[in-house]
Design a protein around this motif. Sequence first.
Motif, PDB file in Angstrom:
ATOM      1  N   TYR A 281      57.181  52.123  40.865  1.00  0.00           N
ATOM      2  CA  TYR A 281      56.154  51.665  39.925  1.00  0.00           C
ATOM      3  C   TYR A 281      55.143  52.746  39.585  1.00  0.00           C
TER       4      TYR A 281
ATOM      5  N   ILE B  78      56.292  45.734  34.367  1.00  0.00           N
ATOM      6  CA  ILE B  78      55.873  46.987  35.015  1.00  0.00           C
ATOM      7  C   ILE B  78      54.350  47.032  35.142  1.00  0.00           C
TER       8      ILE B  78
ATOM      9  N   ARG C 258      52.112  47.132  38.660  1.00  0.00           N
ATOM     10  CA  ARG C 258      51.145  48.205  38.910  1.00  0.00           C
ATOM     11  C   ARG C 258      49.748  47.642  39.192  1.00  0.00           C
TER      12      ARG C 258
END
Length: 299
Positions: free
Chosen positions: A204, A240, A244
């Motif tokens: 990530y 994503i 994060r």
Amino acid sequence: MGQIHENNQEIVKILARILPKEKNLETLIPGVTVFRIDKSFVRVPLTYHPRIILMAQGKKRVFIGEDTYTYDPSQYLVLSVPIPLECDAVAEVGKPILGFGIDVDPAEVAEILLLTEETKYSGENLPKGIYGASVTEEISDASLRLIQTLNSKADSLVLGKSIVREIIYRVLKGENGEALQALAHRNRKFFQISQILSRIHKEYDQNLDIGELAISCGMSVSTFHVSFKAVTNSSPLQYIKTVRLQKARSLMITEGTNAITAAERVGYESPSQFSREYKRYFGLSPAKDQTQQLLSVET
């Protein structure tokens, strides 16, 4: 349902003794975690990893997009891929939420399926990576026997794994079991997407290009987007970003990392962009959220 209720009462007694206060506890049985939550809580962002979750007492809900999944003593939850979502919980006064989770191993799922003569998953449809189903007497009975092994170290080590295997088998054969069965079909889109999800959770903090991710699993970008959203109810880019942000929040709250450092460690190049997206997702700026969470821990 009477037998299921009786089984749950026994499970509650054992878990309440093992967990006298709020805690997540890894047991001696590989992949099995028991948990206790003392108070209700409102919707919070979390990431659930592949597992089967069964409840003996209390109720939890997870929200993903427009879908809501409730799990309680009558309904269990299955996640066959890691999914960022929101969760809330309802605990009655004097009755903590008690339950346990079993990690899902694709290799074990495939091995179990090889021994069965039928499979509900044809490979034609792409199932979601999360679903709920009704607890059957067979699953309830196996759950009680599994939790009873926690009374003895020897029982846990000798019997625990075989009972876990039984529960996975019952879930595979049960309601909506094809979503878990899809994990074992390595040549199918579902497995390809699950591999990409695992990669995202490992990498990530790196530059993850959507086009490269699509190529790595042999799909066009458009097919990749459609398949990804079908499994996770999220676009690849949003997934994503969510991973994060949750990783950054964990660094700030558990390690005391400041917002700028946390942003850099999870792959953000712009602290201001991180702040904007963090506030949009969590409802508070990074600094305010960190302060609020630390104060709640102290009190």
